[in-house]
Design an enzyme around this catalytic site. Structure first.
Site, PDB file in Angstrom:
ATOM      1  N   ASP A  29      18.797   2.192 -16.884  1.00 33.25           N
ATOM      2  CA  ASP A  29      19.103   1.312 -18.015  1.00 33.25           C
ATOM      3  C   ASP A  29      20.601   1.020 -18.075  1.00 33.25           C
ATOM      4  OD1 ASP A  29      18.537  -0.260 -20.255  1.00 33.25           O
ATOM      5  OD2 ASP A  29      18.672   1.422 -21.643  1.00 33.25           O
TER       6      ASP A  29
ATOM      7  N   LYS B  37      23.805  -0.946 -18.357  1.00 35.47           N
ATOM      8  CA  LYS B  37      24.236  -2.211 -18.939  1.00 35.47           C
ATOM      9  C   LYS B  37      25.559  -1.935 -19.640  1.00 35.47           C
ATOM     10  CE  LYS B  37      21.157  -1.297 -22.821  1.00 35.47           C
ATOM     11  NZ  LYS B  37      19.896  -1.669 -23.445  1.00 35.47           N
TER      12      LYS B  37
ATOM     13  N   ASN C 281      25.926   0.645 -22.379  1.00 37.80           N
ATOM     14  CA  ASN C 281      25.732   2.060 -22.049  1.00 37.80           C
ATOM     15  C   ASN C 281      26.879   2.636 -21.235  1.00 37.80           C
ATOM     16  OD1 ASN C 281      23.362   2.173 -23.456  1.00 37.80           O
ATOM     17  ND2 ASN C 281      22.072   1.830 -21.682  1.00 37.80           N
TER      18      ASN C 281
END
Length: 183
Positions: free
Chosen positions: A121, A123, A126
């Protein structure tokens, strides 16, 4: 002190320890929602990787605990914000800044892969920035997965991360370690 993020299962707050005055980020997750939506595995994965990750590229887990209704992850608080906020503020990063952050991301991803995890995840939201150094640290391991070897093929039920990965373009229903690089 403040709520700095909200998600499907809870929120992240900036808090100050009453005795030590240390400022931390506390992720507060609703047990009922996680159990109801079959997300317990993801929360365990996040806690597990934060427990084993002892490096400069992953946010530090200081403690984890629970009460009757919530799970809590107490993590270091990074005052520099996230990479998405920086991108919005700057609109365009210089070539020098782009190279710096790309190199930081490669090293951060490598540190996670060296722990035998795939983040799944990645991105800008993050990737947190350390205020004084602008170094990055990865957060939010809720979709991460443990893998045994680089040849492992993981289910694509991982959000929006890997749609540009060659496996996905080819119509396969799995991805490998490379999904972090593609995302």
């Amino acid at each position: 002190l403040a709520i700095i993020g909200r998600g499907a299962f809870g929120e992240v707050r900036v808090c100050r320890h009453k005795k030590t005055k240390e400022v931390v980020a506390i992720k507060k997750l609703k047990k009922f929602e996680m159990i109801n939506k079959n997300q317990v595995k993801h929360v365990r994965a996040e806690r597990d990787i934060l427990t084993v990750a002892d490096n400069e590229w992953v946010v530090e887990l200081k403690a984890s605990f629970q009460d009757e209704n919530h799970l809590y992850l107490v993590m270091e608080f990074l005052q520099g914000g996230d990479l998405m906020t920086l991108l919005i503020e700057k609109e365009i990063l210089s070539e020098e800044m782009s190279r710096f952050y790309m190199a930081e991301m490669v090293l951060a991803i490598e540190s996670v892969h060296n722990l035998n995890y795939i983040h799944r995840d990645l991105k800008p939201e993050n990737l947190l920035l350390c205020k004084n150094t602008n170094d990055i640290k990865i957060i939010d391991f809720g979709l991460s997965n443990l893998y045994q070897s680089p040849e492992d093929k993981l289910s694509t039920a991982c959000g929006s991360l890997c749609y540009a990965a060659p496996e996905m373009i080819a119509g396969k229903d799995y991805h490998g370690l490379q999904a972090d690089i593609w995302s």
